[in-house]
Motif scaffolding. Sequence first.
Motif, mmCIF file in Angstrom:
data_model
loop_
_atom_site.group_PDB
_atom_site.id
_atom_site.type_symbol
_atom_site.label_atom_id
_atom_site.label_comp_id
_atom_site.label_asym_id
_atom_site.label_seq_id
_atom_site.Cartn_x
_atom_site.Cartn_y
_atom_site.Cartn_z
ATOM 1 N N ASN A 295 0.822 -1.218 0.000
ATOM 2 C CA ASN A 295 0.000 0.000 0.000
ATOM 3 C C ASN A 295 0.851 1.261 0.000
ATOM 4 O O ASN A 295 0.428 2.315 0.492
ATOM 5 C CB ASN A 295 -0.946 -0.004 1.205
ATOM 6 N N LEU A 296 2.063 1.194 -0.535
ATOM 7 C CA LEU A 296 2.968 2.347 -0.510
ATOM 8 C C LEU A 296 2.356 3.555 -1.211
ATOM 9 O O LEU A 296 2.470 4.686 -0.726
ATOM 10 C CB LEU A 296 4.301 1.976 -1.159
ATOM 11 N N HIS B 270 10.230 5.514 -7.561
ATOM 12 C CA HIS B 270 11.294 4.522 -7.385
ATOM 13 C C HIS B 270 12.186 4.885 -6.207
ATOM 14 O O HIS B 270 12.635 4.000 -5.454
ATOM 15 C CB HIS B 270 12.125 4.408 -8.659
ATOM 16 N N ALA B 271 12.420 6.186 -6.008
ATOM 17 C CA ALA B 271 13.239 6.627 -4.863
ATOM 18 C C ALA B 271 12.557 6.257 -3.556
ATOM 19 O O ALA B 271 13.222 5.816 -2.600
ATOM 20 C CB ALA B 271 13.472 8.131 -4.951
ATOM 21 N N MET B 272 11.238 6.400 -3.501
ATOM 22 C CA MET B 272 10.490 6.032 -2.293
ATOM 23 C C MET B 272 10.509 4.516 -2.103
ATOM 24 O O MET B 272 10.701 3.999 -1.000
ATOM 25 C CB MET B 272 9.039 6.523 -2.383
ATOM 26 N N GLU B 273 10.334 3.803 -3.168
ATOM 27 C CA GLU B 273 10.263 2.341 -3.132
ATOM 28 C C GLU B 273 11.581 1.729 -2.683
ATOM 29 O O GLU B 273 11.595 0.658 -2.066
ATOM 30 C CB GLU B 273 9.900 1.851 -4.535
ATOM 31 N N GLU C 299 14.088 5.982 6.604
ATOM 32 C CA GLU C 299 14.590 6.525 5.342
ATOM 33 C C GLU C 299 13.434 6.957 4.442
ATOM 34 O O GLU C 299 13.512 7.984 3.748
ATOM 35 C CB GLU C 299 15.460 5.501 4.625
ATOM 36 N N LEU C 300 12.362 6.185 4.448
ATOM 37 C CA LEU C 300 11.187 6.543 3.660
ATOM 38 C C LEU C 300 10.620 7.880 4.138
ATOM 39 O O LEU C 300 10.298 8.761 3.315
ATOM 40 C CB LEU C 300 10.127 5.454 3.759
ATOM 41 N N GLU C 301 10.489 8.041 5.450
ATOM 42 C CA GLU C 301 9.983 9.308 5.991
ATOM 43 C C GLU C 301 10.867 10.470 5.576
ATOM 44 O O GLU C 301 10.375 11.558 5.213
ATOM 45 C CB GLU C 301 9.889 9.230 7.515
ATOM 46 N N SER C 302 12.171 10.265 5.626
ATOM 47 C CA SER C 302 13.111 11.323 5.246
ATOM 48 C C SER C 302 12.916 11.726 3.789
ATOM 49 O O SER C 302 12.897 12.923 3.456
ATOM 50 C CB SER C 302 14.551 10.855 5.483
#
Length: 533
Positions: A367-368, A386-389, A396-399
Amino acid sequence: MKTLKRLTILLSLLTLTLPSSATAAQPPHKNVILMIMDGTNSDILTLSRWYRGTDLKLDTILRGGVRTYSAQSAITDSAAAGSAMATGLKTKADYIGMNHSGSPVLTVLEGAKLSGYKTGIVSTSPVQHATPAAFTSHALNRDEFGDIGEQQVYQGLDVVLGGGASWLKPQAKEPSIDDDGMLKTNQVSREDGENLFKEIHSSGYDLVLKRDGLLWATASPKLWGVFADEDISYELDRPLLHPDEPSLAEMTRTAIGRLSQGEKGFFLMVEGSKVDWAAHKNDPVGMISEVLSFDDAVREALDFARKDRNTMVVAVTDHGNSGLTIGNRDTNGNYKTLPAERFIDPLKKAKLTVKGATSQLKKDRSNLKEVLSNYGLGDLSGKEYHAMESADSVEELESKMVNLMAKRAHLGFTTHGHTGEDVFLYSYGPDKPVGLIENTDIPRVISTYMGFSLWTGPFASWYTDGVKYYRDRGYEVSVEGRTSINPVMVAKRGDLVLRFQENKDFYWRNDEKVRLKSVNVYDGETFYVHVAE
């Protein structure tokens, strides 16, 4: 002449029956509501005003500024800043209710309580966190949540509302394991095994654990509300993710209602804790959420103060955080043509803070896209997605999420830490502080208005080195369990044995329990007590 004589007698009688001007001017009670917006810089206040579309309630009571530096640094932490506003003394980082030498000193809340006022604290963090702790406890390290929580329970406050249930309950006999068979790292509880919930209940508090309980609790004199194991949710997240938790405004309104039942008056400290938490993450959405939440609580305080007319309201932040700027390197050449909407519209797309959004992320990240959309990032390019994935962790995702949000909203951040600028001073009511002042001036203004002093008279030397005091009087004194979780100072002379337990507001005189006016404090070296001569 007879007529003049009669008039003179009549005026004399009227003078005797009417109150003197001094008595008439003296209000029947005095209240102070000190409101602290943790870790807030000026740009986020401007951004929050644009976001809301109207002036803030804070804007109506802007009176000056406050210097925030500590005894050792141009940039303070919340412990030193909170202690400065609580005690009137600059101190070192991590110190809670201690002077710069590391000795406990009375706080303005304790002084108010000892002077007969009702007292309370409200916080969206655990109540054991630095700012509420600085007003209600004494420790050399702000992370001593167990000791801080115990002192708060035995301080005898009238109202306590916030998070922090974990440090009120004993350690679980069996550790909690997550779905992957790993020990839950956020599992915290009291190491000494004491169940402080039982003490709260036996001390006559209404104990409430959910929002409905707060809103419908019976009006007994004392109220303790604990609504989360740790912190209360960000206001933007709360209605959807944690509706059982109250808002800061609701807690403030309830606290004022309870405390205002006293005849003499009250002192209330309210902290909007989580502007700071969001600022550490560089999350502008979370920061705006908590500024507006705090402003709603200010409205509650001002509504009461304007009706009451004997209430001083002071609102301030303890320090800046994050170095947020409206504008960044991308606006170097076009800042003159950017309307407010260019900064605000990307932020308004977010339905949740970054913490709230990622809290819904499934382990397989299926559910990203939904998570990103909830944070207002639903229209990503292939490269951006792709950067988020590819983020290796939630952190790191939050950042990456907050960085992209800041870029879209043309915002800049200079740090994930605190900053050292002067902050705004907001105030309302009788004898309110104005101008550019030191943070240490705040408790001085408050205590003067309430009619006591922390720096002269008995309050100035309240805490005594208990070992030295009793040895000087012929007692054999020792500290039992000096390195244990529950040290006790024992003083013996003949058949008399006195036992002082750390963090408690009493001592044992042989088999008799004797109440004290404040808690005992042990810093690992010195055992501090209050001795009434």
